[in-house]
Design an enzyme around this catalytic site. Structure first.
Site, PDB file in Angstrom:
ATOM      1  CG  ASP A 118      -9.906   2.908 -10.783  1.00 43.97           C
ATOM      2  OD1 ASP A 118     -10.773   3.627 -11.301  1.00 43.97           O
ATOM      3  OD2 ASP A 118     -10.070   1.689 -10.553  1.00 43.97           O
ATOM      4  CG  ASP A 167      -1.731   1.201   1.437  1.00 44.86           C
ATOM      5  OD1 ASP A 167      -1.846   1.987   0.494  1.00 44.86           O
ATOM      6  OD2 ASP A 167      -2.283   1.362   2.542  1.00 44.86           O
TER       7      ASP A 167
END
Length: 246
Positions: free
Chosen positions: A153, A130
């Site tokens: 995204d 992450d």
């Protein structure tokens, strides 16, 4: 980078790429979505053989980037490298810079390592974790010369906009890691997200836009297949390059 980034459009798989990337490093993550993907034999071999040299495991403590790269050169953080093709090309074009490249897509991790071997590129270190946790826990303030986030995204449905990576709270975490005079370079092919990116970056007094609004694509960023396909379909692409002034 390339076709996917944190919350990548070419989505990541869930299984860890090798025993060298412990499963406990892949906890619930907010900076991307985990989906399935296929790891080829060549990608797995690259991980098995090259991770010890070029991979960086997550640790909840600051990392000495100069020690990891073996030299004291400018460091650039890339969040979301997809399959790594553009990342490797940028590293070839900018051999005087070192790149810490982060993604969670297992096949992408294997592929970037494979490309690094094929192209004899040594100024990249790879992480599968992450990006938010890496920024929070592993990077010292002022450690970075640049930050790249290419084609994250867009979460194009309005009800999902809150999931986008480029928002004020995350940029606020990134900026202390940049040196004065460092830069943040974003790119997207989703116009509404580009508008949001511009608003977010313009909201920081410590950042100065290098253009009137959107910047010409810097020479170091190659056009990806994903980007070229979008342009053929009539999609635009927007780059933003801001410098840290204080």
């Amino acid at each position: 980078m390339t076709d996917s980034t944190p919350t990548p459009e070419n989505a990541p798989e869930q299984a860890a790429p090798s025993s060298q990337v412990p499963p406990e490093h892949l906890r619930a993550i907010r900076s991307f979505v985990l989906r399935q993907g296929h790891m080829t034999a060549a990608q797995q071999r690259a991980i098995d053989t090259l991770w010890p040299q070029f991979g960086v495991d997550y640790q909840a403590a600051p990392i000495d980037l100069n020690a990891r790269f073996g030299r004291d050169n400018p460091k650039v953080l890339e969040i979301g490298f997809g399959m790594g093709t553009a990342t490797v090309e940028i590293a070839k074009r900018l051999p005087e810079r070192d790149f810490l490249a982060i993604d969670v897509h297992g096949p992408g991790v294997g592929n970037i390592l494979k490309l690094m071997e094929e192209e004899q590129v040594g100024n990249i270190r790879v992480m599968r974790h992450d990006a938010v946790e890496v920024v929070e826990n592993m990077l010292a303030d002022g450690a970075l010369e640049g930050i790249h986030i290419f084609f994250p995204d867009p979460w194009h449905k309005k009800r999902h906009n809150k999931r986008r990576l480029v928002q004020t709270p995350f940029v606020a975490k990134l900026l202390p890691k940049l040196k004065k005079g460092g830069y943040i370079h974003l790119a997207t092919d989703w116009e509404e997200y580009a508008v949001q990116m511009l608003e977010v970056l313009s909201g920081f007094d410590s950042l100065k836009n290098t253009a009137a609004d959107y910047a010409p694509t810097p020479a170091y960023r190659p056009e990806t297949k994903f980007e070229a396909r979008g342009k053929r379909l009539g999609h635009g692409v927007w780059d933003l390059v801001f410098e840290k002034t204080e």
